[in-house]
Design an enzyme around this catalytic site. Structure first.
Site, mmCIF file in Angstrom:
data_model
loop_
_atom_site.group_PDB
_atom_site.id
_atom_site.type_symbol
_atom_site.label_atom_id
_atom_site.label_comp_id
_atom_site.label_asym_id
_atom_site.label_seq_id
_atom_site.Cartn_x
_atom_site.Cartn_y
_atom_site.Cartn_z
ATOM 1 N N LYS A 9 0.840 -1.209 0.000
ATOM 2 C CA LYS A 9 0.000 0.000 0.000
ATOM 3 C C LYS A 9 0.871 1.253 0.000
ATOM 4 O O LYS A 9 2.078 1.192 0.301
ATOM 5 C CB LYS A 9 -0.888 -0.023 1.247
ATOM 6 C CG LYS A 9 -1.869 -1.189 1.296
ATOM 7 C CD LYS A 9 -2.730 -1.123 2.557
ATOM 8 C CE LYS A 9 -3.756 -2.246 2.579
ATOM 9 N NZ LYS A 9 -4.694 -2.085 3.722
ATOM 10 N N TYR A 49 -12.508 -3.519 -2.566
ATOM 11 C CA TYR A 49 -13.033 -3.368 -1.208
ATOM 12 C C TYR A 49 -14.560 -3.344 -1.209
ATOM 13 O O TYR A 49 -15.173 -2.607 -0.431
ATOM 14 C CB TYR A 49 -12.449 -2.111 -0.558
ATOM 15 C CG TYR A 49 -10.995 -2.252 -0.130
ATOM 16 C CD1 TYR A 49 -10.552 -3.394 0.553
ATOM 17 C CD2 TYR A 49 -10.070 -1.247 -0.375
ATOM 18 C CE1 TYR A 49 -9.228 -3.526 0.950
ATOM 19 C CE2 TYR A 49 -8.736 -1.369 0.023
ATOM 20 C CZ TYR A 49 -8.331 -2.518 0.698
ATOM 21 O OH TYR A 49 -7.017 -2.650 1.103
ATOM 22 N N PHE A 57 -15.680 4.683 6.785
ATOM 23 C CA PHE A 57 -14.241 4.937 6.547
ATOM 24 C C PHE A 57 -13.830 4.674 5.104
ATOM 25 O O PHE A 57 -12.678 4.891 4.750
ATOM 26 C CB PHE A 57 -13.372 4.121 7.519
ATOM 27 C CG PHE A 57 -13.520 2.628 7.412
ATOM 28 C CD1 PHE A 57 -12.865 1.897 6.421
ATOM 29 C CD2 PHE A 57 -14.312 1.936 8.329
ATOM 30 C CE1 PHE A 57 -13.003 0.518 6.325
ATOM 31 C CE2 PHE A 57 -14.457 0.541 8.240
ATOM 32 C CZ PHE A 57 -13.800 -0.152 7.235
ATOM 33 N N ARG A 85 -1.096 -14.668 5.211
ATOM 34 C CA ARG A 85 -1.983 -13.900 6.108
ATOM 35 C C ARG A 85 -1.407 -13.904 7.538
ATOM 36 O O ARG A 85 -1.463 -12.890 8.226
ATOM 37 C CB ARG A 85 -3.392 -14.493 6.120
ATOM 38 C CG ARG A 85 -4.213 -14.185 4.897
ATOM 39 C CD ARG A 85 -4.722 -12.761 4.861
ATOM 40 N NE ARG A 85 -5.746 -12.479 5.842
ATOM 41 C CZ ARG A 85 -6.507 -11.388 5.809
ATOM 42 N NH1 ARG A 85 -6.366 -10.478 4.841
ATOM 43 N NH2 ARG A 85 -7.411 -11.170 6.735
ATOM 44 N N THR A 91 -5.505 -6.818 11.180
ATOM 45 C CA THR A 91 -5.689 -5.567 10.432
ATOM 46 C C THR A 91 -5.075 -4.357 11.123
ATOM 47 O O THR A 91 -4.369 -3.561 10.484
ATOM 48 C CB THR A 91 -7.203 -5.337 10.195
ATOM 49 O OG1 THR A 91 -7.744 -6.497 9.561
ATOM 50 C CG2 THR A 91 -7.439 -4.110 9.330
ATOM 51 N N ARG A 102 2.824 -6.307 9.825
ATOM 52 C CA ARG A 102 2.139 -5.145 10.408
ATOM 53 C C ARG A 102 2.613 -4.892 11.839
ATOM 54 O O ARG A 102 2.787 -3.741 12.236
ATOM 55 C CB ARG A 102 0.623 -5.366 10.362
ATOM 56 C CG ARG A 102 0.027 -5.212 8.958
ATOM 57 C CD ARG A 102 -1.425 -5.650 8.922
ATOM 58 N NE ARG A 102 -2.068 -5.369 7.636
ATOM 59 C CZ ARG A 102 -3.210 -5.917 7.248
ATOM 60 N NH1 ARG A 102 -3.847 -6.774 8.044
ATOM 61 N NH2 ARG A 102 -3.732 -5.611 6.068
HETATM 62 N N1 UDP Z 1 -9.766 -0.542 7.226
HETATM 63 C C1 UDP Z 1 -9.938 0.705 7.778
HETATM 64 N N2 UDP Z 1 -10.696 0.830 8.928
HETATM 65 C C2 UDP Z 1 -11.280 -0.231 9.521
HETATM 66 C C3 UDP Z 1 -11.115 -1.527 8.940
HETATM 67 C C4 UDP Z 1 -10.341 -1.647 7.796
HETATM 68 O O1 UDP Z 1 -9.431 1.696 7.258
HETATM 69 O O2 UDP Z 1 -11.957 -0.070 10.561
HETATM 70 C C5 UDP Z 1 -8.941 -0.690 6.013
HETATM 71 C C6 UDP Z 1 -7.547 -1.265 6.320
HETATM 72 O O3 UDP Z 1 -6.599 -0.610 5.490
HETATM 73 C C7 UDP Z 1 -7.733 -2.717 5.928
HETATM 74 C C8 UDP Z 1 -8.664 -2.598 4.724
HETATM 75 O O4 UDP Z 1 -9.577 -1.566 5.101
HETATM 76 O O5 UDP Z 1 -6.496 -3.338 5.591
HETATM 77 C C9 UDP Z 1 -9.419 -3.855 4.387
HETATM 78 O O6 UDP Z 1 -10.126 -4.294 5.513
HETATM 79 P P1 UDP Z 1 -10.185 -5.837 5.892
HETATM 80 O O7 UDP Z 1 -11.208 -5.989 6.991
HETATM 81 O O8 UDP Z 1 -10.376 -6.644 4.660
HETATM 82 O O9 UDP Z 1 -8.738 -6.089 6.559
HETATM 83 P P2 UDP Z 1 -7.436 -6.880 6.047
HETATM 84 O O10 UDP Z 1 -7.911 -8.090 5.306
HETATM 85 O O11 UDP Z 1 -6.630 -5.939 5.202
HETATM 86 O O12 UDP Z 1 -6.704 -7.229 7.326
HETATM 87 MG MG MG Z 2 -9.280 -8.168 3.726
#
Ligand code: UDP
Ligand code: MG
Length: 153
Positions: A9, A49, A57, A85, A91, A102
């Site tokens: 990203k 997304y 958000f 993963r 996240t 992360r």
């Molecule tokens: N995200 C965010 N706020 C939130 C949850 C997610 O900005 O409360 C963003 C974050 O960058 C995340 C992306 O949305 O990586 C995709 O969300 P997902 O739940 O799919 O998480 P990931 O699979 O990336 O862990």
């Molecule tokens: Mg995801």
């Protein structure tokens, strides 16, 4: 072997962490079989997304994903979807375990440096979204028999 889609990203690119992340992927024994830099737009982000488009958000998330070009990659390995993963961590970077990408490299829930497919099914859909078939160099690394043991791959 499985394949998974990864996006470095803008929070990774802009902070100079591309090499660190790619280095950890290589050191783990995961093979990069496709890689390109691209500028994302709202159309592809609404698709990518789709599960988040209605969240408050989303506009901020989309803006953060368009702030600089990103690096898209396809990774290959045994069980690589779940293995990667685990490497990425949860996240929210502030809650991600030390040792994860992360958990070691970011402090944000949104600017969390990396995307990785969350299932084999989604990986197939996401790879097709970001790469043409001819952009994927599906090769076997010469050291494969040292990455895995007999019968594992
Ligand atoms: N995200 C965010 N706020 C939130 C949850 C997610 O900005 O409360 C963003 C974050 O960058 C995340 C992306 O949305 O990586 C995709 O969300 P997902 O739940 O799919 O998480 P990931 O699979 O990336 O862990
Ligand atoms: Mg995801």
């Amino acid at each position: 072997m499985e394949q998974t889609l990864v996006i470095l990203k803008p929070s990774c690119v802009a902070r100079g962490l591309m090499g660190e992340v790619i280095g950890r992927i290589e050191k783990r024994g995961i093979t990069v079989i496709a890689m390109k830099m691209m500028q994302l737009d709202l159309n592809i982000l609404r698709e990518h997304y789709a599960h988040l488009v209605d969240k408050p958000f989303f506009p901020g998330l989309a803006a953060s994903m368009m702030a600089t070009p990103v690096v898209c990659m396809v990774l290959k390995g045994v069980d690589v979807v779940s293995v990667f993963r685990e490497m990425v961590g949860v996240t929210n970077g502030r809650k991600a375990a030390p040792g994860t990408l992360r958990g070691d490299l970011c402090m944000s829930n949104q600017a969390n440096i990396i995307h990785a497919s969350d299932s084999v099914e989604n990986a197939k859909i996401e790879i097709a979204r970001f790469f043409k078939p001819e952009e994927i160099c599906d090769y076997t690394p010469a050291n494969i028999s040292f990455i895995y043991g007999d019968g594992e791959y």
